[in-house]
Design an enzyme around this catalytic site. Structure first.
Site, PDB file in Angstrom:
ATOM      1  CG  ASP A   1      -2.057   0.946   1.132  1.00 46.29           C
ATOM      2  OD1 ASP A   1      -2.729   0.954   0.094  1.00 46.29           O
ATOM      3  OD2 ASP A   1      -2.287   1.685   2.104  1.00 46.29           O
TER       4      ASP A   1
ATOM      5  CD  GLU B   1      -2.271   2.280  -3.186  1.00 50.02           C
ATOM      6  OE1 GLU B   1      -2.985   3.124  -3.748  1.00 50.02           O
ATOM      7  OE2 GLU B   1      -1.472   2.567  -2.275  1.00 50.02           O
TER       8      GLU B   1
ATOM      9  CG  ASP C   1      -8.920   4.121   0.235  1.00 46.34           C
ATOM     10  OD1 ASP C   1      -9.038   4.162   1.471  1.00 46.34           O
ATOM     11  OD2 ASP C   1      -7.820   4.164  -0.335  1.00 46.34           O
TER      12      ASP C   1
END
Length: 307
Positions: A182, A229, A282
């Site tokens: 991430d 990501e 998200d």
């Protein structure tokens, strides 16, 4: 339930327990110590503990000896979890299912890493973070986002051959078949914010470690099944780093439907070496987006595009 299982577990420990403890000792011992202390002091953050317990040392060793059963309890829970996870993953793999694990770029301030290895982070003379993570002001938030995660001391990590990251990825790839990192853009440059300020706007862009980290990881572990990501504020430098690593980037289908325009996130634009998702952590689920979030224009566009 686990509390009640401990006496029986200790009375007849599994044959492979010692092997697990030995193999896991670099992270397991600090974790168990940290949790014994955290319980002793009402689960408060470690910087509020008595001074002699705010880092590993004689006081911590003495407390763990006195609370030996609690230490062994945390050892047991980790043994049980990793054993169950290994069996679950084996079951999935045996049926052609691979597991993607998501690992954050940063850790929490109140973490065993920050407690046991503060030299890996940018701290002040009191041991508090001097610099924390966040995002700059943008169209969504005029003050930016103040995440508060401690920033790594990348120079210290470089001198150590990035061993913490090497071991973190090694361990992650024992748990998962692929690892999604991430906030990958933070390896090219990150928004560093002075600790405790009122607004993330006080931060600035800082660079490090870029390819040096991934070259070291490749030397130690070889070519790895990592997904980058690469979402958020991207620059040519971030994209160049992603391409230099060879890791696939990401595309998010939900981002493609604004109701009006052709989008970079629609599948006819996807390049090779890309992993596509309907959404991420998200996003709402696709059903939730359709039911509660999407406008009539977005829905019409999605239905035309997806036939």
């Amino acid at each position: 339930m686990l509390e009640r299982a401990l006496p029986r577990f200790l009375a007849a420990p599994p044959e492979d327990l010692d092997a697990f403890v030995h193999a896991s000792d670099p992270w397991l011992a600090p974790y168990c110590q940290f949790m014994v202390c955290k319980e002793e002091f009402g689960l408060g953050p470690f910087w509020e503990w008595p001074c002699e317990f705010r880092s590993p040392g004689p006081a911590v060793d003495a407390l763990c000896a006195e609370r030996r059963e609690r230490y062994l309890y945390h050892q047991m829970t980790q043994y049980l979890f990793f054993g169950q996870w290994s069996r679950f993953k084996g079951y999935a793999n045996g049926r052609g299912v691979r597991v993607i694990g998501d690992i954050p770029i940063y850790v929490s301030r109140d973490s065993v890493e920050m407690w046991s290895s503060p030299e890996l982070f940018v701290t002040d003379e009191t041991g508090a973070p001097a610099l924390v993570a966040g995002t700059p002001p943008d169209q969504f938030c005029a003050t930016g986002q103040y995440w508060g995660n401690p920033i790594y001391d990348w120079e210290c990590m470089r001198e150590d051959g990035y061993s913490w990251w090497v071991e973190r990825l090694r361990s992650s790839l024992e748990l998962y078949d692929l690892v999604r990192i991430d906030h990958f853009r933070g390896f090219e440059s990150y928004w560093g914010v002075p600790f405790g300020v009122a607004s993330s706007a006080a931060g600035s862009w800082r660079r490090d470690p870029r390819m040096a980290l991934f070259e070291r990881v490749r030397q130690e572990l070889g070519e790895l099944p990592i997904i980058a990501e690469d979402l958020g504020f991207l620059t040519p430098e971030v994209l160049a780093l992603r391409d230099a690593t060879g890791y696939p980037g990401m595309k998010i289908l939900q981002f493609g439907f604004d109701g009006r325009n052709d989008s970079y996130y629609l599948p006819h634009h996807y390049a090779s070496n890309t992993v596509a998702y309907v959404g991420t952590h998200d996003n709402m689920t696709a059903r939730g987006w359709e039911r509660d979030a999407a406008s009539a224009e977005q829905l019409a566009q999605a239905r035309r595009y997806l036939h």
